[in-house]
Design a protein around this motif. Structure first.
Motif, short mmCIF file in Angstrom:
data_model
loop_
_atom_site.label_atom_id
_atom_site.label_comp_id
_atom_site.label_asym_id
_atom_site.label_seq_id
_atom_site.Cartn_x
_atom_site.Cartn_y
_atom_site.Cartn_z
N ASP A 83 34.42 1.00 -29.24
CA ASP A 83 34.60 1.52 -27.87
C ASP A 83 35.13 2.98 -27.99
O ASP A 83 36.02 3.33 -28.68
N LEU A 84 34.56 4.03 -27.47
CA LEU A 84 34.81 5.47 -27.51
C LEU A 84 35.36 5.73 -26.08
O LEU A 84 35.41 6.97 -25.51
N GLY A 85 35.99 5.13 -25.28
CA GLY A 85 36.54 5.33 -24.03
C GLY A 85 35.56 6.02 -23.11
O GLY A 85 34.57 4.95 -22.84
N PRO A 86 35.86 7.00 -22.45
CA PRO A 86 34.81 7.66 -21.66
C PRO A 86 33.21 7.64 -22.09
O PRO A 86 32.33 7.83 -21.43
N LEU A 87 33.28 7.69 -23.45
CA LEU A 87 31.83 7.72 -23.88
C LEU A 87 31.14 6.50 -24.06
O LEU A 87 29.99 6.39 -24.34
N GLY A 88 31.93 5.37 -23.69
CA GLY A 88 31.36 3.90 -23.53
C GLY A 88 31.40 3.52 -25.10
O GLY A 88 31.86 3.87 -26.33
N SER A 89 30.50 2.31 -25.18
CA SER A 89 30.43 1.71 -26.63
C SER A 89 29.37 2.39 -27.20
O SER A 89 28.17 2.60 -26.90
N GLN A 90 29.66 2.86 -28.45
CA GLN A 90 28.46 3.47 -29.44
C GLN A 90 28.58 2.72 -30.54
O GLN A 90 29.76 2.47 -31.29
N ARG A 91 27.36 2.82 -31.37
CA ARG A 91 27.47 2.36 -32.76
C ARG A 91 27.68 3.52 -33.70
O ARG A 91 26.97 4.10 -34.59
N ALA A 92 28.86 3.98 -33.60
CA ALA A 92 29.01 5.22 -34.32
C ALA A 92 30.11 4.92 -35.47
O ALA A 92 30.48 5.96 -36.14
N ALA A 93 30.33 3.73 -36.10
CA ALA A 93 31.03 3.61 -37.36
C ALA A 93 29.57 3.18 -38.31
O ALA A 93 29.13 2.25 -38.07
N GLU A 160 28.70 15.19 -33.96
CA GLU A 160 27.57 15.18 -32.71
C GLU A 160 26.82 14.04 -32.64
O GLU A 160 26.21 13.78 -33.57
N LEU A 161 27.16 13.19 -31.83
CA LEU A 161 26.44 12.01 -31.83
C LEU A 161 25.18 12.13 -31.04
O LEU A 161 24.90 13.03 -30.37
N VAL A 162 24.16 10.99 -31.18
CA VAL A 162 22.84 11.31 -30.67
C VAL A 162 23.10 11.07 -29.33
O VAL A 162 23.64 10.09 -28.59
N GLY A 163 22.68 12.12 -28.67
CA GLY A 163 23.02 12.03 -27.00
C GLY A 163 23.86 13.28 -26.71
O GLY A 163 23.86 13.74 -25.51
N GLY A 164 24.43 13.86 -27.91
CA GLY A 164 25.31 15.24 -27.42
C GLY A 164 26.49 15.18 -27.39
O GLY A 164 27.25 16.31 -27.43
N GLN A 165 27.17 13.91 -27.55
CA GLN A 165 28.48 14.11 -27.42
C GLN A 165 29.38 14.42 -28.73
O GLN A 165 28.60 14.00 -29.71
N SER A 166 30.39 15.32 -28.58
CA SER A 166 31.38 15.66 -29.47
C SER A 166 32.28 14.63 -30.02
O SER A 166 33.00 14.09 -29.28
N VAL A 167 32.66 14.39 -31.31
CA VAL A 167 33.65 13.53 -31.68
C VAL A 167 34.18 13.87 -33.08
O VAL A 167 33.38 14.35 -34.01
#
Length: 215
Positions: A83-93, A160-167
């Motif tokens: 859960d990335l908060g405002p960015l929603g759920s992402q398979r980011a791990a 930068e996540l696929v979709g353009g969000q920075s983290v």
């Protein structure tokens, strides 16, 4: 200066190889599969994304001789949703394992993965991030992988996540030699989940498995 993940990890990839120089006939080198065990995946809530071979063919010339060399690597990729908060759920791990063989032909040693561009290696190892930049070393720690003590480098980075969000992310990198193969493990995850994910990464590294025979 922009730096990508494997600019920092490059020292782990550009290793010295040993072996026998081949003087006649085609030359092939194949790594044995390296993956993460099912029990470890269950404990850490990671899921298999892909387990694939990567085949590289090169022409090597030296002392008036020329050889065609084919190298087969294994690349296993895993991830989990967070859960990335405002960015929603992402398979980011993301956790990736690469097995690459020792290569020595006509007196020339090379690393088939080390020959790839940094950008290509990043895309090979994970598809959840479009870029990983501004890498800074933050520390090391010791753990075990495939029964060997190993030092893991930990880095902070901007991704930068696929979709353009920075983290903001942390990157963990380690490598061991097993028989004729080198096994590389890389983890990437958002810094906001470091309290839990750093332990997951240790568990995943410890849970890496390497095939004892040909597949």
């Amino acid at each position: 200066m922009r730096r990508r993940l494997f600019a920092v990890a490059g020292v782990l990839l550009l290793v010295s190889f040993a072996g026998c120089s081949m003087l006649s006939g085609p030359v092939t080198f194949s790594a044995k599969k390296a993956t993460v065990g099912e029990q470890t995946l269950s404990e850490t809530h990671y899921q298999e994304q892909s387990v694939n071979q990567s085949v590289i063919t090169r022409n090597v010339s030296a002392a008036g001789q020329s050889k065609t060399v084919t190298v087969t690597n294994w690349i296993a990729q895993y991830d989990r949703a967070i859960d990335l908060g405002p960015l929603g759920s992402q398979r980011a791990a993301v956790f990736s394992v690469v097995a690459t063989p020792q290569v020595d032909v006509l007196g020339k040693s090379f690393n088939p993965i080390g020959d790839y561009s940094r950008e290509r290696i990043v895309m090979m190892l994970q598809s959840r991030y479009q870029s990983i930049d501004d890498v800074q070393h933050v520390g090391n720690y010791s753990t075990t992988m495939l029964g060997q003590n190993t030092t893991v480098g930990k880095f902070s980075a901007q991704a930068e996540l696929v979709g353009g969000q920075s983290v903001d992310v942390y990157v963990h990198v380690t490598r061991v030699q097993v028989g004729d193969d080198y096994v590389l493990a890389v983890a990437v995850y958002p810094q906001r989940i470091d309290d839990t994910e750093s332990q997951h990464v240790r568990t995943l590294i410890h849970g890496v498995e390497h095939a004892d025979g040909d597949d």
